[in-house]
Design a protein around this motif. Structure first.
Motif, mmCIF file in Angstrom:
data_model
loop_
_atom_site.group_PDB
_atom_site.id
_atom_site.type_symbol
_atom_site.label_atom_id
_atom_site.label_comp_id
_atom_site.label_asym_id
_atom_site.label_seq_id
_atom_site.Cartn_x
_atom_site.Cartn_y
_atom_site.Cartn_z
ATOM 1 N N ALA A 247 -1.438 -0.718 -4.856
ATOM 2 C CA ALA A 247 -1.904 0.012 -3.701
ATOM 3 C C ALA A 247 -3.348 -0.457 -3.970
ATOM 4 O O ALA A 247 -4.134 -0.406 -2.890
ATOM 5 N N GLU A 248 -4.077 -0.662 -5.086
ATOM 6 C CA GLU A 248 -5.393 -0.687 -5.298
ATOM 7 C C GLU A 248 -5.790 -2.257 -5.114
ATOM 8 O O GLU A 248 -6.953 -2.533 -4.894
ATOM 9 N N THR B 13 3.170 2.049 -1.861
ATOM 10 C CA THR B 13 3.722 2.388 -3.222
ATOM 11 C C THR B 13 2.927 3.524 -3.918
ATOM 12 O O THR B 13 3.371 4.035 -4.952
ATOM 13 N N VAL B 14 1.988 3.869 -3.264
ATOM 14 C CA VAL B 14 1.191 5.029 -3.942
ATOM 15 C C VAL B 14 2.297 6.302 -3.900
ATOM 16 O O VAL B 14 2.898 6.490 -2.688
ATOM 17 N N LYS C 125 1.097 -1.227 -0.001
ATOM 18 C CA LYS C 125 0.066 0.014 -0.013
ATOM 19 C C LYS C 125 0.683 1.170 0.164
ATOM 20 O O LYS C 125 0.239 2.179 -0.418
ATOM 21 N N PRO D 277 -1.071 -0.581 -10.660
ATOM 22 C CA PRO D 277 -1.885 -0.128 -9.289
ATOM 23 C C PRO D 277 -1.803 -1.193 -8.212
ATOM 24 O O PRO D 277 -2.806 -1.760 -7.815
#
Length: 171
Positions: free
Chosen positions: A144-145, A132-133, A130, A142
């Motif tokens: 963190a998604e 990595t955003v 998470k 994506p």
């Protein structure tokens, strides 16, 4: 319909989001005073099967033997990239990003440093996926998604928008 040059040739690149639980291993480099994070991987050689290319790249960069992981790599994202960058004429690149799950004992044996002929020395760093955003991640996927590192992802979400000079800045 015609498309702008120089993207008249295409290369395929494999990469892996390597997870140990909720942590992901990324290759960190500092380029021109800016942090860059890369998913381990590289170009597929002419005639090389995709899964063999992934195994070869992970072995070269991390010392990871895919025969030791408990489940097969899972193709998670596909990203088309037509991004200009310094140097020669860039190819169009199709990025195939897999998820690979490892255990703590395997993680302990991985290389801490990665040497790339063109990008230079990189260091394997681990952080919660998470986190990595906002990081300069290549290829940008994506991470963190994901609801969890093992969460299923439907095919409709696996094809990511095309990268080009309007939505990506090469470091």
């Amino acid at each position: 319909m015609t498309y702008a040059q120089p993207f008249d040739r295409i290369k395929i690149r494999v990469a892996a989001a390597v997870f140990d639980g909720d942590e992901i291993g990324l290759i960190h480099r500092n380029k021109e005073g800016r942090d860059q994070y890369t998913l381990p991987g590289g170009n597929v050689e002419p005639g090389e099967p995709i899964t063999q290319a992934l195994a070869r790249e992970l072995h070269e960069e991390l010392g990871l033997d895919l025969a030791e992981v408990s489940s097969a790599p899972e193709l998670t994202w596909l990203r088309d990239a037509m991004v200009t960058r310094p140097g020669g004429t860039p190819p169009r690149k199709l990025h195939l990003v897999f998820r690979v799950h490892i255990s703590a004992p395997i993680r302990a044996r991985l290389h801490a440093v990665e040497h790339d002929d063109t990008a230079g020395v990189g260091h394997l760093v681990w952080s919660h996926y998470k986190d990595t955003v906002g990081k300069a991640l290549f290829p940008p996927v994506p991470l963190a998604e994901l609801a969890a590192p093992t969460a299923p992802l439907d095919a409709a979400r696996s094809l990511l928008p095309t990268l080009d000079d309007t939505n990506y800045e090469w470091i």
